[in-house]
Design an enzyme around this catalytic site. Structure first.
Site, short mmCIF file in Angstrom:
data_model
loop_
_atom_site.label_atom_id
_atom_site.label_comp_id
_atom_site.label_asym_id
_atom_site.label_seq_id
_atom_site.Cartn_x
_atom_site.Cartn_y
_atom_site.Cartn_z
CG ASN A 1 -8.62 -6.33 9.24
OD1 ASN A 1 -8.50 -6.66 10.41
ND2 ASN A 1 -9.62 -5.61 8.79
CG HIS B 1 -9.24 -8.41 1.70
ND1 HIS B 1 -8.25 -7.73 2.36
CD2 HIS B 1 -10.19 -8.69 2.63
CE1 HIS B 1 -8.59 -7.60 3.65
NE2 HIS B 1 -9.76 -8.17 3.83
CG HIS C 1 -3.99 -10.57 3.24
ND1 HIS C 1 -5.27 -11.06 3.18
CD2 HIS C 1 -4.08 -9.27 2.89
CE1 HIS C 1 -6.09 -10.09 2.83
NE2 HIS C 1 -5.39 -8.99 2.64
CG HIS D 1 -1.87 -1.17 1.25
ND1 HIS D 1 -3.09 -1.16 0.61
CD2 HIS D 1 -1.73 -2.41 1.77
CE1 HIS D 1 -3.68 -2.32 0.78
NE2 HIS D 1 -2.88 -3.12 1.48
CG LEU D 2 3.29 2.26 -3.10
CD1 LEU D 2 3.69 2.51 -4.55
CD2 LEU D 2 4.52 2.26 -2.20
NE ARG D 3 -1.85 3.46 3.96
CZ ARG D 3 -2.53 2.33 4.00
NH1 ARG D 3 -3.33 1.99 3.00
NH2 ARG D 3 -2.44 1.51 5.02
CG ASP E 1 -1.27 -6.40 3.74
OD1 ASP E 1 -1.47 -5.33 3.13
OD2 ASP E 1 -2.15 -6.97 4.40
CG ASP F 1 -5.85 -5.69 -0.20
OD1 ASP F 1 -6.09 -6.83 0.23
OD2 ASP F 1 -5.09 -4.89 0.37
#
Lengths: 322, 449
Positions: free
Chosen positions: B277, B178, B231, B64-66, B304, B151
């Site tokens: 999560n 997910h 995950h 997750h690079l946001r 993740d 995701d």
């Protein structure tokens, strides 16, 4: 005296000697409550803040009464009147309280672990007055004190806790406290109210109210929250009452000297029938009185630990000749 | 373009079944040649670290690079800086940003900002990740989306998920699932078990994950589609994937280091860095994850990587957002908990972080065969890493591993033939490295260039 803890966060891991110290101390404060003047100067100069992030009437009143009877300076802070609804974080609230130099914080919060979080940000002692479904140690201690007034030695005694164990902080704290004193604990209720792997705490699980109560020395009945029905945990409160409610007929099948307890507030006609709640085996109102004494004892023990740590500090007032 | 000779170090390249001490010459951004005693000219930089292992740059298929929308937590720039610090040269970025990556323009935006590593955007399956309307999957693929995922949550409607699988088959891209049934998750924050019972934290049962794993495997089978499960964290999920693979269903899956080195007992500290999560699971689940990695049921280890600011995490446990940073600890955690414990060989561990995730995504990466892009990590498998908040190059420091000492220190990362990260060898190790010409003339060590 066996008490060295700075905080009272829960009863998990508490030792026999520690519980006995609290209960013996409670006996001394319990006597004060029967005097005509019910106030002692024990906590004079100590500031206590009651930090309630969740609606509570009786626990907050019980703490406030305990604090006032010990002559503490008392501050009340509840979520509805606080800046919390304006987006202030628990961390900032804690830092503000810390800046006000409060000695003891009594906290009720809906999140498990919130009082543990507070210990990282506050120098004062913290008393957990209920953190979500996690623990409610002073309630369990007042339960133990009340039990011990009727049953001197709890070792090997059968204590059955009936109701919504999953969502109950009282049940968790009761289990730890009762195990510390050597009682045999049975949990009774529908499967949807049983926490996962709860047997590993060293308790017996039953789904048959008769089996679970006929041989019990003490039956502690938990409040059934009405929202559990809409949450899908129960088909109906009526069915719960039929399967697990304690009524006069069920009481007659129990031991004649069984103690009926309830942490309150009670739902008459749901988990407990009115004639049982008001009957001669019920000690529910004794629990309320003892609650004040237990909280006085805890406040006293924590203040003693604080005082012993501050003994090296110079007396500022003496220096300025006040 | 610079030329680099990685000389005489142990080269592990699972894709070509290589594990031997040979030279690797990088020129023009690619692996020019491999062999013993490769001759080089004086312009070539020679890197020779006795304890160094040379491997393909890691491929982290779950990051997750946001960016866009969460730039205070991470950006493509800061995230890729963290990636190369962790030896990662290719990463796949999840689309749960603000706004969601569900248009070709946003795919292009994220992809083009990756400089230090390859950044492969994963686009959303449904518009806004709302689980209702399919995103323009073909256009997104055209713009560079490597895969599709909502995701952060499952596609709750089985029919929407089935259509997505059917449609993606036509495009030749994998759907990444997910797997969590939101109704079963409810308000849960931790694994259901003794730890939730003791902590009073709201439980999430393992079956919340497993029902969706089972559902999505069956949907992929019925659609004839390629499915990747993100995950995986429970014994039941591992068993479902194992059975699906045995049945010939085209499913792959990944796990993350925290599912093989932490258990739900760790949440009892109420440390919000342990909230993730799916949640940290029981010791029995951890055992099953380790076995799944060993026997090949699990295809990849991904981080993740989920950055969150201190402000967001310094709150009550159940108010904290789920997720932990992970790119920089991916390699050391895998070495410490899977290789040093004797469960995986170093080569197998490398495969799980290079060629295997590259295959799951269907991209050319994760190998050092001659002619491949020169994406390389040089690391010391025994080198110690003291994890502190300052050690992270990510903008966020939300790691439950702060305070631990791990094995597996990244010394150098090369992307397309350029050194993009280099350990300060002068302080950390007795390693030597020299430029060919000067060393030849003066025998002088040039350290930390």
């Amino acid at each position: 005296m066996t008490w060295t803890r700075k905080h009272l966060l829960g009863l998990e891991g508490i030792g026999y000697d520690e519980v006995v110290t609290i209960l013996d101390t409670t006996s001394r404060f319990r006597e004060i409550l029967d005097r005509s003047v019910k106030k002692v100067p024990t906590l004079r100069g100590i500031t206590v803040v009651n930090l309630f992030f969740e609606a509570s009437t009786r626990t907050r009143m019980s703490f406030e009464l305990a604090e006032k009877r010990l002559s503490a300076d008392v501050l009340n802070f509840s979520a509805s009147s606080s800046s919390l609804k304006k987006g202030e974080t628990l961390r900032d609230t804690a830092r503000n309280i810390e800046a006000m130099k409060v000695d003891i914080v009594v906290m009720r919060h809906p999140s498990p672990g919130a009082p543990h979080f507070l210990t990282d940000h506050i120098d004062g002692s913290i008393i957990n007055a209920g953190d979500g479904p996690h623990e409610h140690p002073t309630q369990a201690l007042l339960d133990l004190f009340t039990m011990r007034e009727h049953v001197a030695d709890l070792r090997g005694k059968r204590v059955t806790i009936v109701g919504d164990i999953l969502h109950s902080r009282v049940a968790r704290s009761d289990i730890w406290g009762l195990k510390a004193l050597g009682a045999d604990v049975t949990l009774c209720g529908p499967n949807t109210f049983m926490p996962a792997e709860v047997e590993q705490l060293g308790v017996t699980v039953s789904h048959d109210i008769r089996d679970a109560t006929v041989e019990a020395d003490i039956v502690n009945i938990l409040r059934i929250q009405r929202e559990r029905q809409s949450g899908g945990f129960l088909p109906s409160l009526r069915e719960y009452s039929a399967l697990f409610g304690i009524n006069a007929a069920r009481l007659r099948e129990m031991k004649p000297d069984v103690l009926i307890m309830h942490p309150g507030p009670i739902n008459r006609g749901v988990e407990i029938a009115p004639d049982v709640a008001d009957g001669d085996r019920s000690v529910i109102l004794e629990q309320v009185t003892n609650g004040v004494a237990v909280r006085m004892a805890i406040l006293y023990l924590l203040s003693m630990v604080r005082a012993s740590k501050q003994v090296e500090e110079p007396d500022i007032l003496a220096e300025v000749g006040a | 373009m610079s030329k680099i000779l990685l000389r005489g170090m142990r080269l592990i390249d699972p894709a070509t079944a290589t594990d031997e001490r040979i030279d690797l010459l990088i020129a023009d951004g690619v692996v020019a040649s491999r062999g013993v005693g490769i001759a080089v000219d004086e312009e070539t930089r020679i890197v020779e670290i006795p304890e160094g292992v040379v491997a393909p740059g890691l491929v982290d298929m779950h990051v997750h690079l946001r960016e866009p929308g969460g730039e205070q937590e991470e950006t493509v720039e800061s995230g890729t800086r963290a990636a190369v610090h962790g030896g990662i040269t290719t990463l796949a970025a999840m689309p749960n940003t603000e706004p969601t990556i569900d248009t070709p323009a946003w795919v292009e935006y994220v992809r083009s900002r990756g400089k230090l590593t390859n950044v492969h955007p994963i686009a959303a399956i449904t518009v806004g990740r709302e689980g209702k309307t399919l995103a323009p999957l073909a256009e997104l693929a055209e713009a560079g989306a490597v895969a599709f995922s909502d995701d952060g949550r499952s596609v709750a409607d089985a029919n929407v998920m089935r259509r997505a699988l059917q449609y993606a088959t036509m495009i030749g891209r994998v759907i990444i699932a997910h797997c969590e049934d939101q109704a079963l998750v409810g308000s849960g924050t931790v694994n259901e078990g003794l730890a939730s019972t003791r902590s009073g934290l709201s439980p999430i049962p393992a079956v919340a994950e497993e029902t969706i794993v089972a559902r999505d495997i069956l949907l992929a089978k019925s659609a004839g589609a390629r499915l990747h499960i993100a995950h995986v964290s429970t014994r039941g999920s591992v068993e479902l994937v194992r059975r699906a693979k045995a049945d010939g269903i085209t499913v792959t899956c990944e796990t993350c280091p925290h599912y093989f080195c932490l258990t739900d007992d760790d949440v009892r500290s109420y440390d919000t860095s342990t909230r993730v999560n799916p949640p940290l699971r029981s010791a029995d689940d951890v055992e099953a994850i380790r076995e799944g990695l060993r026997d090949g049921t699990i295809d990849a280890v991904a981080s993740d990587h989920a950055p969150h600011s201190l402000e967001e995490k310094q709150v009550e446990f159940d108010a904290a957002p789920p997720g932990m940073v992970g790119m920089e600890t991916l390699l050391p955690l895998t070495i410490t908990h899977m290789v040093d414990t004797g469960i995986l060989s170093l080569g197998k561990a490398i495969a799980l972080m290079t060629i295997e995730p590259a295959r799951a995504l269907g991209i050319a990466a994760g190998t050092l065969e001659t002619g491949a892009a020169a994406d390389v990590v040089v690391f010391d498998p025994d080198g110690k890493v003291e994890v502190t908040a300052d050690w992270f190059r990510s903008l966020s420091k939300n790691s439950p591993f702060i305070g631990s000492t791990l094995s597996g220190r990244v010394l150098m990362t090369i992307h397309n033939g350029e050194v993009v990260f280099e350990e300060d060898l002068g302080t950390a190790h007795g390693s030597s490295e020299n430029h060919g010409k000067r060393a030849a003339e003066s025998n002088e060590l040039v350290v930390g260039v």
